[in-house]
Write a protein that holds these residues in place. Sequence first.
Motif, PDB file in Angstrom:
ATOM      1  N   CYS A 167       2.504   4.618 -10.614  1.00  0.00           N
ATOM      2  CA  CYS A 167       2.451   4.877 -12.055  1.00  0.00           C
ATOM      3  C   CYS A 167       3.859   5.152 -12.601  1.00  0.00           C
ATOM      4  CB  CYS A 167       1.515   6.047 -12.333  1.00  0.00           C
ATOM      5  SG  CYS A 167       1.299   6.416 -14.089  1.00  0.00           S
ATOM      6  N   TRP A 168       4.687   5.875 -11.822  1.00  0.00           N
ATOM      7  CA  TRP A 168       6.061   6.161 -12.249  1.00  0.00           C
ATOM      8  C   TRP A 168       6.856   4.867 -12.398  1.00  0.00           C
ATOM      9  CZ3 TRP A 168      10.629   5.027  -9.720  1.00  0.00           C
ATOM     10  CH2 TRP A 168      11.795   5.594 -10.268  1.00  0.00           C
ATOM     11  N   ALA A 169       6.618   3.899 -11.476  1.00  0.00           N
ATOM     12  CA  ALA A 169       7.391   2.654 -11.485  1.00  0.00           C
ATOM     13  C   ALA A 169       6.870   1.654 -12.509  1.00  0.00           C
ATOM     14  CB  ALA A 169       7.370   2.026 -10.094  1.00  0.00           C
ATOM     15  N   GLU A 170       5.559   1.610 -12.705  1.00  0.00           N
ATOM     16  CA  GLU A 170       4.968   0.542 -13.514  1.00  0.00           C
ATOM     17  C   GLU A 170       4.576   0.975 -14.922  1.00  0.00           C
ATOM     18  OE1 GLU A 170       1.705  -0.729 -11.142  1.00  0.00           O
ATOM     19  OE2 GLU A 170       2.952  -1.350  -9.446  1.00  0.00           O
ATOM     20  N   SER A 171       4.235   2.251 -15.095  1.00  0.00           N
ATOM     21  CA  SER A 171       3.778   2.710 -16.407  1.00  0.00           C
ATOM     22  C   SER A 171       4.353   4.087 -16.686  1.00  0.00           C
ATOM     23  CB  SER A 171       2.238   2.721 -16.448  1.00  0.00           C
ATOM     24  OG  SER A 171       1.781   3.104 -17.720  1.00  0.00           O
ATOM     25  N   ARG A 172       5.658   4.085 -17.023  1.00  0.00           N
ATOM     26  CA  ARG A 172       6.351   5.358 -17.195  1.00  0.00           C
ATOM     27  C   ARG A 172       5.782   6.161 -18.375  1.00  0.00           C
ATOM     28  NH1 ARG A 172      11.549   6.371 -15.328  1.00  0.00           N
ATOM     29  NH2 ARG A 172      11.054   4.742 -13.819  1.00  0.00           N
ATOM     30  N   PHE A 222       4.820  14.241 -14.482  1.00  0.00           N
ATOM     31  CA  PHE A 222       5.320  14.860 -13.251  1.00  0.00           C
ATOM     32  C   PHE A 222       4.247  15.776 -12.634  1.00  0.00           C
ATOM     33  CE2 PHE A 222       7.274  18.577 -11.176  1.00  0.00           C
ATOM     34  CZ  PHE A 222       7.934  17.926 -10.129  1.00  0.00           C
ATOM     35  N   GLN A 223       4.059  15.611 -11.323  1.00  0.00           N
ATOM     36  CA  GLN A 223       3.123  16.459 -10.573  1.00  0.00           C
ATOM     37  C   GLN A 223       3.831  16.903  -9.288  1.00  0.00           C
ATOM     38  OE1 GLN A 223      -0.890  14.900 -10.090  1.00  0.00           O
ATOM     39  NE2 GLN A 223      -0.665  13.618 -11.910  1.00  0.00           N
ATOM     40  N   LEU A 241      16.096  13.063  -8.181  1.00  0.00           N
ATOM     41  CA  LEU A 241      15.748  14.323  -7.509  1.00  0.00           C
ATOM     42  C   LEU A 241      16.894  15.318  -7.640  1.00  0.00           C
ATOM     43  CD1 LEU A 241      13.351  15.464  -5.828  1.00  0.00           C
ATOM     44  CD2 LEU A 241      14.626  14.792  -3.780  1.00  0.00           C
ATOM     45  N   GLN A 242      16.587  16.554  -7.975  1.00  0.00           N
ATOM     46  CA  GLN A 242      17.629  17.556  -8.191  1.00  0.00           C
ATOM     47  C   GLN A 242      17.219  18.894  -7.571  1.00  0.00           C
ATOM     48  OE1 GLN A 242      18.298  17.757 -12.417  1.00  0.00           O
ATOM     49  NE2 GLN A 242      19.152  15.681 -12.550  1.00  0.00           N
TER      50      GLN A 242
END
Length: 237
Positions: A151-156, A161-162, A194-195
């Motif tokens: 979902c992060w890659a295809e439908s931002r 965030f989870q 990532l931080q």
Amino acid sequence: MANDRSLKSGSSHPKKKKLGSNAETGYAEERMDGEVKKKRKRIKVEEAAPQSPHVTITAADEKQKKEKKRKKKDLTEQTKISDPPSHPEQSHEPGEEEDLSPEEKRVLERKLKKIMKKEEKKRLKSEGQTLQKTEASGPTAPQQALDYLSCWAESRKDWKFQKTRQTWLLQHMFDSDKVPDEKFSVLLEYLEGLQGGARDTTVKKALALVEESGQAPEDVAVQQRAHRAREVIQLLS
């Protein structure tokens, strides 16, 4: 004189006869009373004789039957306390089985088999229900984490965030069985953002895997994890 004698003799004779008759009557009555008493005594003895052993036998039989019932009940209750044993006949005391007849043993064994079948059905039913609930509960944690990454890659726009999903990905991203190669390439892009402490922890884990690979050069799984770890180190360092 002759007449007087005849009169005397005649008068004395009937008196003797009368006395004899009374004596005989009394003797006969006494004899009859004695016979009656003897008969009554014999009847009492005959009536009492069969009763006492009959009562004793009946009491002994009743006691034996109650004892057998009690033992059978105890054995049944012991079987129901826990899961039925694989060899029910070994759960009894040797002395108890000796007191049971072959027919009673067969009846008891049939009862134990029925109990075992019921318990087995309950167990299978319970396992089936658990499996159905698991299947009906939806995707598993690994699938949810991979869907989260997709979902992060295809439908931002639809992505949110989870932390739970991200934590799972960071813990298992070096395992190719849990995170396939096509998903790992997407995960590397995700790791660029990532931080904080998560970034530092990931780098440390990757360094530890690279060091481990030097100690097991022939272990294919270890080398595969080390290869991914080097890519992560190169990305985040």
